[in-house]
Design an enzyme around this catalytic site. Structure first.
Site, PDB file in Angstrom:
ATOM      1  N   ASP A   1      52.735  36.895  50.827  1.00  0.00           N
ATOM      2  CA  ASP A   1      51.340  36.871  50.412  1.00  0.00           C
ATOM      3  C   ASP A   1      51.278  36.906  48.897  1.00  0.00           C
ATOM      4  O   ASP A   1      52.097  37.554  48.248  1.00  0.00           O
ATOM      5  CB  ASP A   1      50.584  38.076  50.976  1.00  0.00           C
ATOM      6  CG  ASP A   1      50.139  37.846  52.416  1.00  0.00           C
ATOM      7  OD1 ASP A   1      49.848  36.693  52.757  1.00  0.00           O
ATOM      8  OD2 ASP A   1      50.099  38.818  53.176  1.00  0.00           O
TER       9      ASP A   1
ATOM     10  N   LYS B   1      26.077  36.344  42.784  1.00  0.00           N
ATOM     11  CA  LYS B   1      27.365  35.915  42.224  1.00  0.00           C
ATOM     12  C   LYS B   1      28.307  35.712  43.408  1.00  0.00           C
ATOM     13  O   LYS B   1      28.240  36.424  44.418  1.00  0.00           O
ATOM     14  CB  LYS B   1      27.940  36.942  41.241  1.00  0.00           C
ATOM     15  CG  LYS B   1      28.502  38.215  41.865  1.00  0.00           C
ATOM     16  CD  LYS B   1      29.236  39.039  40.812  1.00  0.00           C
ATOM     17  CE  LYS B   1      29.966  40.225  41.413  1.00  0.00           C
ATOM     18  NZ  LYS B   1      29.086  41.274  41.929  1.00  0.00           N
TER      19      LYS B   1
ATOM     20  N   PHE C   1      28.638  41.590  49.904  1.00  0.00           N
ATOM     21  CA  PHE C   1      29.439  40.377  50.124  1.00  0.00           C
ATOM     22  C   PHE C   1      29.744  40.217  51.614  1.00  0.00           C
ATOM     23  O   PHE C   1      30.094  41.187  52.295  1.00  0.00           O
ATOM     24  CB  PHE C   1      30.749  40.450  49.345  1.00  0.00           C
ATOM     25  CG  PHE C   1      31.661  39.286  49.567  1.00  0.00           C
ATOM     26  CD1 PHE C   1      31.550  38.137  48.802  1.00  0.00           C
ATOM     27  CD2 PHE C   1      32.623  39.317  50.567  1.00  0.00           C
ATOM     28  CE1 PHE C   1      32.392  37.051  49.014  1.00  0.00           C
ATOM     29  CE2 PHE C   1      33.461  38.238  50.793  1.00  0.00           C
ATOM     30  CZ  PHE C   1      33.344  37.095  50.005  1.00  0.00           C
ATOM     31  N   LYS C   2      29.614  39.015  52.115  1.00  0.00           N
ATOM     32  CA  LYS C   2      29.963  38.712  53.500  1.00  0.00           C
ATOM     33  C   LYS C   2      30.827  37.457  53.535  1.00  0.00           C
ATOM     34  O   LYS C   2      30.665  36.552  52.702  1.00  0.00           O
ATOM     35  CB  LYS C   2      28.701  38.486  54.343  1.00  0.00           C
ATOM     36  CG  LYS C   2      27.852  39.739  54.524  1.00  0.00           C
ATOM     37  CD  LYS C   2      26.651  39.452  55.426  1.00  0.00           C
ATOM     38  CE  LYS C   2      25.813  40.707  55.632  1.00  0.00           C
ATOM     39  NZ  LYS C   2      24.635  40.453  56.494  1.00  0.00           N
TER      40      LYS C   2
ATOM     41  N   ASP D   1      48.036  39.995  60.416  1.00  0.00           N
ATOM     42  CA  ASP D   1      49.405  39.586  60.097  1.00  0.00           C
ATOM     43  C   ASP D   1      50.365  39.807  61.265  1.00  0.00           C
ATOM     44  O   ASP D   1      51.495  39.299  61.248  1.00  0.00           O
ATOM     45  CB  ASP D   1      49.941  40.373  58.889  1.00  0.00           C
ATOM     46  CG  ASP D   1      49.240  39.999  57.593  1.00  0.00           C
ATOM     47  OD1 ASP D   1      48.908  38.812  57.432  1.00  0.00           O
ATOM     48  OD2 ASP D   1      49.020  40.893  56.760  1.00  0.00           O
TER      49      ASP D   1
ATOM     50  N   ASP E   1      50.614  43.558  56.267  1.00  0.00           N
ATOM     51  CA  ASP E   1      50.142  44.915  56.532  1.00  0.00           C
ATOM     52  C   ASP E   1      48.923  44.976  57.440  1.00  0.00           C
ATOM     53  O   ASP E   1      48.566  46.042  57.933  1.00  0.00           O
ATOM     54  CB  ASP E   1      49.835  45.647  55.221  1.00  0.00           C
ATOM     55  CG  ASP E   1      48.797  44.917  54.375  1.00  0.00           C
ATOM     56  OD1 ASP E   1      48.158  43.977  54.895  1.00  0.00           O
ATOM     57  OD2 ASP E   1      48.615  45.282  53.201  1.00  0.00           O
TER      58      ASP E   1
ATOM     59  N   GLU F   1      36.255  44.061  41.728  1.00  0.00           N
ATOM     60  CA  GLU F   1      35.739  42.946  40.933  1.00  0.00           C
ATOM     61  C   GLU F   1      34.399  43.299  40.304  1.00  0.00           C
ATOM     62  O   GLU F   1      34.140  43.013  39.131  1.00  0.00           O
ATOM     63  CB  GLU F   1      35.585  41.692  41.804  1.00  0.00           C
ATOM     64  CG  GLU F   1      36.903  41.101  42.273  1.00  0.00           C
ATOM     65  CD  GLU F   1      37.339  41.681  43.611  1.00  0.00           C
ATOM     66  OE1 GLU F   1      36.813  42.757  43.992  1.00  0.00           O
ATOM     67  OE2 GLU F   1      38.216  41.087  44.260  1.00  0.00           O
TER      68      GLU F   1
END
Length: 676
Positions: free
Chosen positions: A303, A391, A372-373, A518, A514, A344
């Site tokens: 990754d 944004k 955020f979605k 994965d 992790d 961020e």
């Protein structure tokens, strides 16, 4: 755990290994190592001939027989000592883990409240509440809350880690301690099946299963032993027919020197020590096969985030588009981030302070934060005056603005691509129908990664980076890091697909991960390294678990695997090569009196037939303990091609394996000849 490790040559480990060397003389135990079992059987025969010389007609050879017996006995004991020493290191680690595995009280959730129960009474599916200062009573998953957990009992690291419900870092291990806040945990294992229980059983070398390559080598050594056994058994009658009298102890001495006793005595220790080196690196290998597979890896899947890069994308600059100013972009970027608690979002406000810029904090009063979605790929604020600030991903913001009848600045795409081409991530900032500019987010490649990938390339390993970034950003990071290939905008299905594609070409693949998403790829990979901080699903799917949760550690794991294979190959080469020297010591000694012409083969110039045989046996015995440190530590590995590696091994351990016995046997003979 690192603070609890014991040194290779600590007194208690050596004492216990010495005791185990005698315990392992049990024939039922020795039969697991056919080469050394044959040596033990020969030792027993010579012992009988020493104790009962009249019965065997060897009255005049008692001293010689006793000497041969003692040397053979020490040969077997030294081989047992090598294996016991390797096992002792694993058992010492297991003992330190057992100290952290103790019965404790748990607050089990029952109808009507909490009930204090013993941790041994907990079963899979039970729910417990763990408060600050309390021990985690068993392996589980956090289903409610967030807390700092001290995992030093498992990892040896003192820094606590954050565990929270609903994320990839939601698994907790029994024996660790909550140091802040409170969490509710669902137990995922019954007693005796915990992570620590598995660790204890795995680090105890005695319970280790042989790997396929080790089984193949054992089969080869057994076959060689059988062949030479037949040769020696038939040699006695042949010599008698030719008028040459060969005593049984001499024939046994010949057999012991002919069969590959050196590698036979060290083979098990090499395998155990290989797993031990991985464990010392705070990586738990579920089997020796996983360690060995790491040494044969052809392709490595990594990754980007957290492995190749630091993983935290931080605001690096504000870029205006159209006729907007950088100050306007920065102000609206700050407004959109005032309630954004992501790294961020916080980095935007930190960059504002760093640049000495200000914004109208009053706009956040009464405003609604838009999280955020994954579907919208945007976040922002709906202000009280009706304006909407957003944004997010450039294409997502473009669609949002266009849907409201706004226009797209002509230079937006060009400046976004410029950021991506530098390895950054562009976030567009918009207010209602107008796009003001871009936030330049940058994720930095970890120092030294290019050099490490260069090392992997020298090993013949192909590296593939997986990332959710767009192709331009992915290409830049891949170029900066020095990986061979990359997959942009990758999904869990993409990871499985690339693993299967490589495996279909006959390659072995390693991967780190992790998260629950994965798990399928970790299970599909030949070497799957899961992070201890990750989910239970990931750890169960992998065949290795990194207790320090450092994804880049798989590079070291591969190096350890290659070191294991190289150590076994090097010592096998040395063992077979030094047998050649022993032939020149034993064979002429057996026949030179009856056949004087055989003396031409006595190129070592050994004193007498008796001193030659004794010297060869002594060398054969002492070379095993002298090689134990190499078997434990491993042959130093340097990245190079297979042809170059083969040439190096043949030169050092092949040629060296012939020279050392010639010198060693001659020096021993100088002493033995005088003594006899």
């Amino acid at each position: 755990m690192s603070s609890k490790r014991k040194h290779l040559m600590s007194a208690d480990i050596i004492i216990n290994a010495s005791k185990d060397s005698f315990i392992k003389l049990n024939p039922m135990t020795m039969m697991k190592n056919p080469v050394m079992f044959v040596v033990e059987a020969g030792t027993f025969v010579v012992l009988l001939m020493t104790l009962l010389p009249g019965y065997f007609g060897t009255e005049g050879r008692t001293g010689f027989n006793a000497t041969v017996f003692l040397i053979l006995l020490f040969t077997v004991l030294f081989a047992n000592f090598a294996e016991a020493l390797a096992e002792g290191r694993g058992k010492a680690q297991a003992d330190s883990l057992k100290q952290s595995k103790k019965e404790m009280k748990a607050n089990k959730v029952v109808e009507g409240g909490l009930k204090a129960v013993s941790s041994t009474d907990l079963r899979k599916g039970d729910v417990v509440v763990i408060k600050s200062g309390e021990m985690v009573p068993g392996d589980g998953e956090v289903i409610q809350g967030l807390a700092s957990v001290d995992e030093s009992a498992i990892t040896g690291e003192s820094a606590p880690v954050i565990k929270e419900a609903g994320g990839d870092f939601n698994s907790v291990t029994g024996g660790t301690r909550v140091v802040s806040d409170q969490i509710t945990v669902r137990i995922t294992n019954d007693p005796g099946e915990s992570f620590i229980d598995r660790m204890i059983s795995l680090v105890e070398g005695a319970k280790r299963q042989k790997t396929p390559n080790e089984i193949a080598l054992s089969t080869l050594l057994t076959t060689l032993t059988l062949i030479f056994l037949i040769v020696v058994v038939t040699l006695g009658p042949i010599a008698k027919y030719a008028g040459i009298q060969l005593d049984v102890p001499v024939l046994i001495s010949l057999l012991v020197c002919l069969i590959p006793t050196t590698i036979g005595g060290l083979l098990s220790a090499i395998g155990i020590a290989g797993m031990d080196r991985v464990t010392q690196f705070n990586v738990l290998a579920m089997s020796g096969k996983a360690v060995e597979a790491a040494g044969d890896i052809n392709t490595m899947i990594l990754d980007k985030t957290g492995t190749i890069t630091f993983g935290n994308r931080m605001a690096n600059a504000f870029v205006a588009v159209g006729d907007q100013s950088m100050k306007d972009v920065a102000e609206w970027a700050a407004v959109s981030s005032m309630k954004d608690e992501t790294p961020e979002g916080r980095s935007v406000l930190e960059l504002m302070k760093k640049e000495g810029l200000s914004w109208n904090e009053a706009l956040s009063e009464g405003a609604e934060f838009i999280e955020f979605k994954a579907e919208t790929r945007m976040s922002g604020m709906d202000l009280q005056d009706g304006r909407k600030v957003r944004k997010g991903a450039v294409d997502a913001v473009k669609k949002w603005v266009a849907a409201q009848g706004g226009s797209i600045p002509n230079d937006l795409e060009q400046k976004g691509n410029a950021i991506a081409s530098e390895g950054g991530t562009p976030l567009a900032v918009a207010v209602d129908q107008q796009i003001f500019g871009l936030i330049y987010l940058k994720d930095t490649v970890k120092p030294g990664m290019r050099e490490r990938f260069d090392q992997l390339r020298k090993m013949g390993i192909k590296t593939i980076m997986c990332t959710g970034d767009n192709p331009l950003t992915a290409a830049t990071i891949a170029r900066e890091a020095g990986v061979d290939d990359f997959i942009a905008e990758s999904t869990p299905e993409d990871k499985i697909a690339v693993i299967r594609r490589e495996q279909a070409e006959g390659k072995l693949v390693a991967m780190t991960g992790d998260g629950t998403n994965d798990a399928p790829a970790l299970a599909q990979a030949d070497v799957g390294l899961a992070m201890n901080s990750g989910t239970t699903a990931a750890k169960e799917a992998a065949n290795m678990v990194d207790l320090d949760s450092d994804p880049s550690k798989i590079i070291e794991v591969v190096a350890i695997g290659k070191q294991l294979l190289m150590t076994r190959g090097a010592l096998t080469t040395f063992s077979i090569a030094n047998d050649i020297a022993k032939y020149f010591a034993i064979i002429p000694a057996m026949f030179m009196l009856a056949i004087p012409e055989m003396n031409v083969l006595n190129i070592m110039g050994l004193g007498t037939p008796t001193s030659a045989i004794i010297s060869a046996l002594i060398f054969n015995a002492i070379i095993i303990p002298l090689l134990i440190p190499i078997a434990m530590k491993g042959v130093a590995y340097k990245p190079m091609g297979s042809a170059q590696l083969l040439s190096r091994n043949l030169l050092i351990y092949g040629v060296g394996g012939m020279i050392v016995p010639f010198v060693g046997i001659k020096l021993i003979d100088l002493v033995v000849h005088v003594w006899i």
